[in-house]
Write a protein that holds these residues in place. Structure first.
Motif, PDB file in Angstrom:
ATOM      1  N   UNK A 209       0.901  -1.408   0.023  1.00  0.00           N
ATOM      2  CA  UNK A 209       0.436  -0.080   0.134  1.00  0.00           C
ATOM      3  C   UNK A 209       0.982   1.385   0.142  1.00  0.00           C
ATOM      4  N   UNK A 210       1.837   1.686   0.926  1.00  0.00           N
ATOM      5  CA  UNK A 210       2.716   2.468   0.748  1.00  0.00           C
ATOM      6  C   UNK A 210       4.097   2.449  -0.463  1.00  0.00           C
ATOM      7  N   UNK A 211       3.705   1.835  -1.489  1.00  0.00           N
ATOM      8  CA  UNK A 211       4.551   1.307  -2.449  1.00  0.00           C
ATOM      9  C   UNK A 211       3.278   2.110  -3.566  1.00  0.00           C
ATOM     10  N   UNK A 212       2.826   1.278  -2.819  1.00  0.00           N
ATOM     11  CA  UNK A 212       1.256   2.524  -4.387  1.00  0.00           C
ATOM     12  C   UNK A 212       0.855   3.959  -4.347  1.00  0.00           C
ATOM     13  N   UNK A 213       1.120   4.351  -2.423  1.00  0.00           N
ATOM     14  CA  UNK A 213       0.359   5.763  -1.850  1.00  0.00           C
ATOM     15  C   UNK A 213       1.803   6.748  -2.856  1.00  0.00           C
ATOM     16  N   UNK A 214       2.811   6.205  -3.068  1.00  0.00           N
ATOM     17  CA  UNK A 214       3.990   6.927  -3.177  1.00  0.00           C
ATOM     18  C   UNK A 214       4.492   6.761  -4.403  1.00  0.00           C
ATOM     19  N   UNK A 215       3.390   5.713  -5.131  1.00  0.00           N
ATOM     20  CA  UNK A 215       3.319   6.106  -6.915  1.00  0.00           C
ATOM     21  C   UNK A 215       2.413   7.454  -7.407  1.00  0.00           C
ATOM     22  N   UNK A 216       1.840   8.282  -5.867  1.00  0.00           N
ATOM     23  CA  UNK A 216       1.385   9.569  -6.775  1.00  0.00           C
ATOM     24  C   UNK A 216      -0.116   9.684  -6.461  1.00  0.00           C
ATOM     25  N   UNK A 217      -0.861   8.051  -5.893  1.00  0.00           N
ATOM     26  CA  UNK A 217      -2.241   8.149  -5.423  1.00  0.00           C
ATOM     27  C   UNK A 217      -2.346   8.815  -4.513  1.00  0.00           C
ATOM     28  N   UNK A 218      -3.551   9.294  -3.975  1.00  0.00           N
ATOM     29  CA  UNK A 218      -4.308  10.209  -2.711  1.00  0.00           C
ATOM     30  C   UNK A 218      -5.290   9.498  -2.535  1.00  0.00           C
ATOM     31  N   UNK A 219      -6.363   9.025  -1.038  1.00  0.00           N
ATOM     32  CA  UNK A 219      -7.324   8.889  -0.485  1.00  0.00           C
ATOM     33  C   UNK A 219      -8.928   9.310  -1.632  1.00  0.00           C
ATOM     34  N   UNK A 220      -9.338   9.340  -2.172  1.00  0.00           N
ATOM     35  CA  UNK A 220     -10.517   9.727  -2.787  1.00  0.00           C
ATOM     36  C   UNK A 220     -10.474   9.734  -3.543  1.00  0.00           C
ATOM     37  N   UNK A 221      -9.145   9.695  -5.339  1.00  0.00           N
ATOM     38  CA  UNK A 221      -8.822   9.799  -6.768  1.00  0.00           C
ATOM     39  C   UNK A 221      -9.532   8.598  -7.090  1.00  0.00           C
ATOM     40  N   UNK A 222     -10.313   8.802  -8.338  1.00  0.00           N
ATOM     41  CA  UNK A 222     -10.532   7.339  -8.684  1.00  0.00           C
ATOM     42  C   UNK A 222      -9.057   6.402  -9.169  1.00  0.00           C
ATOM     43  N   UNK A 223      -9.495   5.398  -8.899  1.00  0.00           N
ATOM     44  CA  UNK A 223      -8.519   3.766  -8.875  1.00  0.00           C
ATOM     45  C   UNK A 223      -8.678   3.978 -10.717  1.00  0.00           C
ATOM     46  N   UNK A 224      -7.217   3.524 -11.235  1.00  0.00           N
ATOM     47  CA  UNK A 224      -6.701   2.751 -12.098  1.00  0.00           C
ATOM     48  C   UNK A 224      -5.923   1.583 -12.297  1.00  0.00           C
ATOM     49  N   UNK A 225      -6.627   0.529 -12.745  1.00  0.00           N
ATOM     50  CA  UNK A 225      -5.672  -0.127 -12.600  1.00  0.00           C
ATOM     51  C   UNK A 225      -4.736  -0.050 -13.542  1.00  0.00           C
ATOM     52  N   UNK A 226      -3.295  -0.980 -12.825  1.00  0.00           N
ATOM     53  CA  UNK A 226      -1.763  -1.076 -12.969  1.00  0.00           C
ATOM     54  C   UNK A 226      -1.382   0.481 -13.323  1.00  0.00           C
ATOM     55  N   UNK A 227      -2.384   1.629 -12.938  1.00  0.00           N
ATOM     56  CA  UNK A 227      -1.126   2.971 -12.611  1.00  0.00           C
ATOM     57  C   UNK A 227      -0.233   2.615 -11.712  1.00  0.00           C
ATOM     58  N   UNK A 228       1.153   2.986 -11.234  1.00  0.00           N
ATOM     59  CA  UNK A 228       1.801   3.131 -10.675  1.00  0.00           C
ATOM     60  C   UNK A 228       2.773   2.161 -10.630  1.00  0.00           C
ATOM     61  N   UNK A 229       2.048   0.036 -10.891  1.00  0.00           N
ATOM     62  CA  UNK A 229       2.811  -0.463 -10.666  1.00  0.00           C
ATOM     63  C   UNK A 229       3.491  -1.057 -11.563  1.00  0.00           C
ATOM     64  N   UNK A 230       2.084  -1.259 -12.683  1.00  0.00           N
ATOM     65  CA  UNK A 230       1.667  -1.941 -14.100  1.00  0.00           C
ATOM     66  C   UNK A 230       1.679  -3.723 -13.785  1.00  0.00           C
ATOM     67  N   UNK A 231       0.728  -2.913 -12.560  1.00  0.00           N
ATOM     68  CA  UNK A 231      -0.057  -4.383 -12.919  1.00  0.00           C
ATOM     69  C   UNK A 231      -0.644  -4.987 -12.710  1.00  0.00           C
ATOM     70  N   UNK A 232      -1.444  -6.181 -13.330  1.00  0.00           N
ATOM     71  CA  UNK A 232      -3.092  -6.253 -13.440  1.00  0.00           C
ATOM     72  C   UNK A 232      -3.990  -6.808 -12.747  1.00  0.00           C
ATOM     73  N   UNK A 233      -4.676  -6.257 -12.700  1.00  0.00           N
ATOM     74  CA  UNK A 233      -6.085  -6.331 -11.005  1.00  0.00           C
ATOM     75  C   UNK A 233      -7.561  -6.547 -11.345  1.00  0.00           C
ATOM     76  N   UNK A 234      -7.857  -7.940 -10.724  1.00  0.00           N
ATOM     77  CA  UNK A 234      -8.963  -8.230 -11.204  1.00  0.00           C
ATOM     78  C   UNK A 234     -10.036  -8.168 -10.669  1.00  0.00           C
ATOM     79  N   UNK A 235     -11.281  -6.934 -11.546  1.00  0.00           N
ATOM     80  CA  UNK A 235     -12.311  -6.754 -10.478  1.00  0.00           C
ATOM     81  C   UNK A 235     -13.023  -7.291  -9.694  1.00  0.00           C
ATOM     82  N   UNK A 236     -13.024  -7.878  -9.247  1.00  0.00           N
ATOM     83  CA  UNK A 236     -14.426  -9.038  -8.716  1.00  0.00           C
ATOM     84  C   UNK A 236     -15.059  -7.658  -7.585  1.00  0.00           C
ATOM     85  N   UNK A 237     -14.735  -7.671  -7.049  1.00  0.00           N
ATOM     86  CA  UNK A 237     -14.983  -6.541  -6.316  1.00  0.00           C
ATOM     87  C   UNK A 237     -15.956  -7.211  -5.051  1.00  0.00           C
ATOM     88  N   UNK A 238     -15.954  -8.041  -4.797  1.00  0.00           N
ATOM     89  CA  UNK A 238     -16.541  -9.144  -3.977  1.00  0.00           C
ATOM     90  C   UNK A 238     -16.012  -9.386  -3.122  1.00  0.00           C
TER      91      UNK A 238
END
Length: 296
Positions: free
Chosen positions: A65-94
């Motif tokens: 999480x800290x690595x993700x924050x260091x990539x430039x996002x802040x709480x409340x922004x829209x989450x974009x898969x792969x942003x900052x770390x270049x990793x794919x994410x599964x949008x299951x949301x369950x």
């Protein structure tokens, strides 16, 4: 989807210690727990706090999480898969956590495949246990009965640390709700309550005891036995003492890094007249102190 600022949710700084995070979480959990707070939005705040402590108390998750924050996002922004770390994410949301949590941590397990159940830690469970003051002072073990949603009972033996205070919590690892998809169980958080005691009143780490004394002990002074949580001690009562006077027994309160004190409040008790000689003694005393008016 919105990102989450877990530090902001718990009200701690990014460099907060584990103890600070636990303290902040317990405070919010008590405030917003659905069993205690029926206000709109309380349950959502409780879930957010639970999710935040899940991330910040897990070293691997916090590092990610800290690595993700260091990539430039802040709480409340829209989450974009792969942003900052270049990793794919599964949008299951369950599940019990937010979409942000699931997409940041959901497929972190080795060999996880799309469509397989995600390993998720079980929810923590909060309960309250009440112990007597002597147990809180000495420390010891007490049995706790818990009922799950199916009405089944389980009994746990809990170790009570000496000097524990009302409102403090004991964490029992793995005794919460079962994990999902092979994930670990949650923890059981037991909030401690202390039963009233007929002889002692707790005030933080200090203890108050009301001590009855006779008029002559108050007037002339005396050395009398006084109960404490650690046993009986001798206390010197200064001559000329009055009801309400408090005497301190240093270090005789609740144990801890800075032990509390016991305060002994004096209460003068006059004996009842039981025969003619006792009545005569009171009458003689009245004559000797004819000028004394206790109301002035």
């Amino acid at each position: 989807m919105e990102t989450k600022d877990y530090y902001e949710i718990l009200g701690v700084k990014p460099g907060a210690s584990e103890a600070e995070i636990k303290t902040a979480y317990r405070k919010l959990a008590r405030k917003y727990h659905p069993d205690k707070n029926k206000e709109a939005g309380a349950e959502e705040k409780f879930k957010e706090a639970n999710e935040a402590q899940e991330v910040l108390l897990d070293p691997e998750k916090r590092r990610t999480y800290d690595q993700w924050r260091a990539g430039g996002y802040r709480g409340g922004e829209q989450f974009r898969p792969g942003a900052g770390q270049g990793q794919p994410f599964d949008f299951g949301g369950e599940g019990d956590f937010s979409d942000f949590f699931e997409n940041l941590f959901g497929n972190r397990g080795a060999g996880a495949q799309r469509g397989q159940p995600r390993a998720r830690r079980g929810q923590d469970v909060q309960a309250k246990v009440t112990v007597d003051l002597q147990t809180a002072f000495d420390g010891g073990r007490t049995r706790v009965s818990l009922h799950d949603g199916r009405g089944e009972e389980r009994v746990l033996e809990v170790k009570i640390p000496a000097g524990i205070q009302p409102g403090q919590s004991i964490r029992l690892a793995g005794q919460g709700h079962p994990g999902h998809g092979g994930g670990p169980n949650g923890d059981l958080l037991l909030e401690i309550g202390i039963r009233d005691n007929p002889r002692f009143k707790l005030d933080g780490r200090d203890v108050l005891h009301v001590l009855p004394i006779s008029p002559w002990e108050a007037a002339l002074g005396a050395t009398v036995p006084v109960p404490t949580l650690a046993g009986t001690v001798e206390l010197r009562i200064p001559a000329g003492s009055q009801s309400g006077r408090k005497l301190r027994l240093k270090g005789r309160g609740m144990p801890g890094a800075q032990p509390g004190d016991q305060f002994v409040e004096l209460s003068i008790r006059a004996p009842a007249v039981g025969n003619d000689k006792q009545r005569a003694a009171y009458e003689a005393l009245q004559k000797q102190f004819a000028d004394y008016d206790p109301r002035h």
